[in-house]
Scaffold this motif. Structure first.
Motif, mmCIF file in Angstrom:
data_model
loop_
_atom_site.group_PDB
_atom_site.id
_atom_site.type_symbol
_atom_site.label_atom_id
_atom_site.label_comp_id
_atom_site.label_asym_id
_atom_site.label_seq_id
_atom_site.Cartn_x
_atom_site.Cartn_y
_atom_site.Cartn_z
ATOM 1 N N GLN A 167 0.834 -1.200 0.000
ATOM 2 C CA GLN A 167 0.000 0.000 0.000
ATOM 3 C C GLN A 167 0.871 1.253 0.000
ATOM 4 N N THR A 168 0.361 2.339 -0.602
ATOM 5 C CA THR A 168 1.002 3.642 -0.446
ATOM 6 C C THR A 168 0.763 4.117 0.980
ATOM 7 N N PHE A 169 1.454 5.188 1.375
ATOM 8 C CA PHE A 169 1.253 5.708 2.730
ATOM 9 C C PHE A 169 -0.192 6.156 2.917
ATOM 10 N N GLU A 170 -0.754 6.856 1.950
ATOM 11 C CA GLU A 170 -2.128 7.336 2.081
ATOM 12 C C GLU A 170 -3.111 6.175 2.177
ATOM 13 N N GLU A 171 -2.876 5.135 1.417
ATOM 14 C CA GLU A 171 -3.734 3.946 1.507
ATOM 15 C C GLU A 171 -3.629 3.317 2.889
ATOM 16 N N ALA A 172 -2.421 3.307 3.437
ATOM 17 C CA ALA A 172 -2.223 2.775 4.794
ATOM 18 C C ALA A 172 -2.975 3.622 5.818
ATOM 19 N N VAL A 173 -2.928 4.953 5.654
ATOM 20 C CA VAL A 173 -3.638 5.860 6.560
ATOM 21 C C VAL A 173 -5.141 5.587 6.515
ATOM 22 N N VAL A 174 -5.677 5.457 5.309
ATOM 23 C CA VAL A 174 -7.112 5.211 5.139
ATOM 24 C C VAL A 174 -7.499 3.857 5.725
ATOM 25 N N TYR A 175 -6.668 2.851 5.466
ATOM 26 C CA TYR A 175 -6.972 1.516 5.991
ATOM 27 C C TYR A 175 -7.015 1.531 7.509
ATOM 28 N N CYS A 176 -5.975 2.083 8.137
ATOM 29 C CA CYS A 176 -5.920 2.092 9.602
ATOM 30 C C CYS A 176 -7.071 2.901 10.191
ATOM 31 N N ALA A 177 -7.412 4.022 9.563
ATOM 32 C CA ALA A 177 -8.528 4.835 10.046
ATOM 33 C C ALA A 177 -9.826 4.035 10.033
ATOM 34 N N GLY A 178 -9.973 3.166 9.046
ATOM 35 C CA GLY A 178 -11.149 2.312 8.961
ATOM 36 C C GLY A 178 -11.225 1.292 10.072
ATOM 37 N N GLN A 179 -10.103 1.071 10.760
ATOM 38 C CA GLN A 179 -10.066 0.145 11.895
ATOM 39 C C GLN A 179 -10.040 0.900 13.231
ATOM 40 N N ASN A 180 -10.424 2.187 13.189
ATOM 41 C CA ASN A 180 -10.348 3.044 14.383
ATOM 42 C C ASN A 180 -8.932 3.096 14.932
ATOM 43 N N ALA A 181 -7.974 3.228 14.029
ATOM 44 C CA ALA A 181 -6.564 3.214 14.410
ATOM 45 C C ALA A 181 -5.808 4.199 13.527
ATOM 46 N N HIS A 182 -4.493 4.259 13.689
ATOM 47 C CA HIS A 182 -3.653 5.092 12.827
ATOM 48 C C HIS A 182 -2.378 4.323 12.495
ATOM 49 N N VAL A 183 -1.658 4.780 11.491
ATOM 50 C CA VAL A 183 -0.396 4.136 11.123
ATOM 51 C C VAL A 183 0.533 4.191 12.330
ATOM 52 N N VAL A 184 1.241 3.105 12.570
ATOM 53 C CA VAL A 184 2.041 2.949 13.783
ATOM 54 C C VAL A 184 2.986 4.122 14.008
ATOM 55 N N GLU A 185 3.032 4.585 15.273
ATOM 56 C CA GLU A 185 3.894 5.693 15.660
ATOM 57 C C GLU A 185 4.737 5.269 16.867
ATOM 58 N N ALA A 186 6.033 5.402 16.759
ATOM 59 C CA ALA A 186 6.946 5.057 17.854
ATOM 60 C C ALA A 186 7.377 6.349 18.529
ATOM 61 N N GLU A 187 6.691 6.738 19.596
ATOM 62 C CA GLU A 187 6.847 8.073 20.163
ATOM 63 C C GLU A 187 7.909 8.177 21.254
ATOM 64 N N THR A 188 8.355 7.049 21.770
ATOM 65 C CA THR A 188 9.396 7.070 22.806
ATOM 66 C C THR A 188 10.481 6.060 22.454
ATOM 67 N N THR A 189 11.626 6.197 23.103
ATOM 68 C CA THR A 189 12.721 5.253 22.888
ATOM 69 C C THR A 189 12.278 3.839 23.213
#
Length: 237
Positions: free
Chosen positions: A122-144
């Protein structure tokens, strides 16, 4: 009259038998239940036991809220879920409900976050749309700590070998100013860029966990599909 009645019963019996067979053909024997896939709050109906694949499919397809179903042949357990899961390996059952081979769905938890895999290529935008459809977002690693946990998890999954994984950050608004895609907040003090990254070029406004034993971050063209893997994050509250 008796002959007509007998013939009618026989026709109904054949129709039910053919219907049952057509439903069963939509299921693979290797389906395994994984309770992490659908959170209890997203159940359409609570897991039922001592049921068949056919009844599991019928129960889901008769409920308009049931978007996907899971069946465990070892325990004869079935449950329906409100959310639509698509790993790229799906088959339609009646009325568009779906079943999934959960061997193809990776999932893990860290803190309050639940992570699960989505489609490949998937493209990044397709990944964003897919995850949003699952009440989620593309994985984010916010801390070490979260980043190290995810990198270790990704490196230990054979299914991810050869794939790079979208990371939920972009610099679409201002070149070189990276923000978390879900909130729009600046990256802050933590990052894990690999060597020569980010290049901060206008055609590389998205980012990924690179393939390999280090899984460092790298900026990347957002329209890339080849060898890309979608991973979603849902914060459970």
């Amino acid at each position: 009259m008796k002959v007509s009645l007998t013939f009618g019963i026989l026709v109904v019996h054949i129709m039910l038998k053919e219907y049952k067979t057509s439903v069963l053909e939509l299921f693979k024997e290797k389906i395994e239940l994984n309770g992490f896939i659908c959170s209890p709050k997203d159940y359409v109906f609570a897991p039922s036991i001592n049921t068949s694949k056919t009844l599991c499919a019928i129960r889901c397809t008769m409920n308009d809220s049931c978007a996907s179903l899971f069946y465990d042949p070892s325990s004869l357990k079935c449950f329906g879920c409100k959310l639509y899961y698509n790993t790229g390996e799906l088959n339609e059952t009646l009325s568009g409900s779906l079943y999934y081979d959960t061997n193809e769905i990776l999932n893990t938890t860290y803190g309050q976050s639940f992570y699960f895999s989505g489609p490949k290529e998937q493209t990044f935008e397709e990944a964003v749309v897919y995850c949003a459809g699952q009440n989620a977002h593309v994985v984010e690693a916010e801390t070490t700590e979260e980043n190290e946990y995810l990198k270790t998890y990704f490196m230990n999954q054979q299914l991810l070998t050869g794939y790079e994984i979208w990371l939920g950050i972009t610099d679409n608004d201002v070149e070189g100013v990276w923000k978390w895609n879900s909130s729009g907040a600046p990256l802050g003090g933590f990052f894990d860029w690999g060597q020569d990254s980010p290049r901060n070029m206008t055609n590389r406004n998205c980012a990924k966990f690179t393939e390999g034993r280090h899984r460092k971050w790298a900026d990347y063209p957002c329209m890339t599909q080849i060898n890309m893997f979608t991973f979603c994050e849902r914060v459970e509250t």
